[in-house]
Design a protein around this motif. Sequence first.
Motif, mmCIF file in Angstrom:
data_model
loop_
_atom_site.group_PDB
_atom_site.id
_atom_site.type_symbol
_atom_site.label_atom_id
_atom_site.label_comp_id
_atom_site.label_asym_id
_atom_site.label_seq_id
_atom_site.Cartn_x
_atom_site.Cartn_y
_atom_site.Cartn_z
ATOM 1 N N THR A 155 9.402 6.386 8.359
ATOM 2 C CA THR A 155 8.716 7.481 7.659
ATOM 3 C C THR A 155 9.323 8.839 8.068
ATOM 4 O OG1 THR A 155 7.153 7.737 9.459
ATOM 5 C CG2 THR A 155 6.504 6.224 7.689
ATOM 6 N N SER A 156 8.940 9.875 7.343
ATOM 7 C CA SER A 156 9.451 11.215 7.693
ATOM 8 C C SER A 156 9.034 11.595 9.112
ATOM 9 C CB SER A 156 8.922 12.249 6.696
ATOM 10 O OG SER A 156 9.441 11.949 5.418
ATOM 11 N N GLU A 157 7.839 11.167 9.504
ATOM 12 C CA GLU A 157 7.354 11.489 10.851
ATOM 13 C C GLU A 157 8.232 10.794 11.901
ATOM 14 O OE1 GLU A 157 5.463 10.508 8.236
ATOM 15 O OE2 GLU A 157 4.617 12.482 7.832
ATOM 16 N N ILE A 158 8.632 9.547 11.614
ATOM 17 C CA ILE A 158 9.532 8.830 12.544
ATOM 18 C C ILE A 158 10.886 9.535 12.624
ATOM 19 C CG2 ILE A 158 10.885 6.672 12.831
ATOM 20 C CD1 ILE A 158 7.994 6.399 13.826
ATOM 21 N N GLN A 159 11.379 10.023 11.476
ATOM 22 C CA GLN A 159 12.674 10.743 11.516
ATOM 23 C C GLN A 159 12.562 11.970 12.418
ATOM 24 O OE1 GLN A 159 14.917 8.900 10.201
ATOM 25 N NE2 GLN A 159 13.413 7.699 9.068
ATOM 26 N N LYS A 160 11.399 12.661 12.341
ATOM 27 C CA LYS A 160 11.225 13.854 13.180
ATOM 28 C C LYS A 160 11.210 13.464 14.652
ATOM 29 C CE LYS A 160 8.814 16.557 9.706
ATOM 30 N NZ LYS A 160 7.591 17.214 9.258
ATOM 31 N N ILE A 161 10.616 12.308 14.965
ATOM 32 C CA ILE A 161 10.602 11.840 16.358
ATOM 33 C C ILE A 161 12.032 11.564 16.831
ATOM 34 C CG2 ILE A 161 9.941 9.861 17.832
ATOM 35 C CD1 ILE A 161 7.290 9.781 16.256
ATOM 36 N N VAL A 162 12.801 10.888 15.977
ATOM 37 C CA VAL A 162 14.192 10.564 16.342
ATOM 38 C C VAL A 162 14.982 11.864 16.585
ATOM 39 C CG1 VAL A 162 16.353 9.541 15.475
ATOM 40 C CG2 VAL A 162 14.178 8.337 15.120
#
Length: 380
Positions: A365-372
């Motif tokens: 998800t976009s939130e996971i991309q931000k975490i990465v």
Amino acid sequence: MNFDFTDEQKMIQESAKDFAENEIAPTAVERDKNAEFPTEIVKKLGELGFMGMMVSPDYGGAGMDTISYVLAMIEISKIDASVGVIMSVNNSLVCWGLESYGSDYIKKKYLIPLAQGEMLGAFALSEPEAGSDATKQKTIADKDGDFYVVNGIKNWISNGLSADYHLVMATTDKEKGHKGISTLLIEKGTEGFGHGVKEDKLGIRSSDTCSLTFENCKVPVENLVWEEGKGFNFAMNTLNGGRIGIASQAIGIAEASLHAAIKYSRERKAFGQTISNFQGIQFMISDMAVKIDAAKMLTLKAAAFKDAGKPFFKEAAMAKLYSSKIAVECALDAIQIHGGYGYVREYLVERYLRDAKITEIYEGTSEIQKIVIARSLLKD
Ligand code: CAA
């Protein structure tokens, strides 16, 4: 820095565009409506080398670079994002993973037909309780002599119904957390391997998505990809490339939205003139064009890093995060410009919005991309 594509890259872009306009476009609306898988189209894509674009010719692939893959994905997804995701999963998540980590046996037996488009692949990581939190794999693979015995459920598997070969992440050692996850290649039709019903989705309806079930499903040990315990690293490394594919799919949808908006605004008249004369419309169109160019730059940068053998996971996450966001925004603006006509199926822009939304969800998800991205910036 060189912003020119090579002659070969331009040729691939052109041939993807021709194929999409002539072979994909005529059935796209009906397939979306009926949620019909594009079997014949996928077969033809395989014959043209689009299903194993980055695989070496030694293993039946087209031996192209990631930049060419991005250009082809954009052209195909511009016409039909459902075909885009089918192609992306096979290229980035399945073929790339097998070429990078598969044994010689696996490459010869499975990669060659996958790269040639004779067989189709799927990638099974998500589970009912392991979506974004992907380390929490409950699917188990117990070793028993020359076999692994697999039990568990996988969710939201793109190509799940149509694929011949599935890359399945499963826990082989419960004590070791994510270091106890392994990847197994499981053939369709193996005893104990079933699937749920086709999901009735908002968008990308011509691609198929379903759950997979494993009940005492026996998989030969030769079908272990890479090594025991490397399955999570396999999934993450593969998804980095997958995120470039999904970013490209999103850009294709955004470009389709822009083209539709330009065309319609030049034709539609209001207050005695075409609506393209109004600054309100012009501002929307220029915002869309700038966003699309920025998304392309991020995605081509990630692809160039990958081709150069540099770490590219942060770049791929940025490309997917931004491209998926602007795909939704461009589709919304295209609908706004079309007014009421944008809200009905007669015009294609409502499909662009339905198709765009998934790019903010799957392959992280976009939130996971931000975490990465944040973890990469904040680490020592
Ligand atoms: N690239 C390479 N390695 C990565 C990575 C990346 N982008 N992200 C994490 N890793 C590695 C870490 O380096 C670590 O490796 P080691 O143990 O060998 O050191 C390992 O993965 C575990 O990482 P973390 O300790 O950071 O684990 P976490 O649980 O805190 O976070 C996560 C992991 C980033 C959230 C990960 O679970 C994730 O990416 N989740 C999203 C899953 C996802 O993208 N699912 C998509 C499903 S497939 C799909 O959608 C296909 C389709 O249908 C089209």
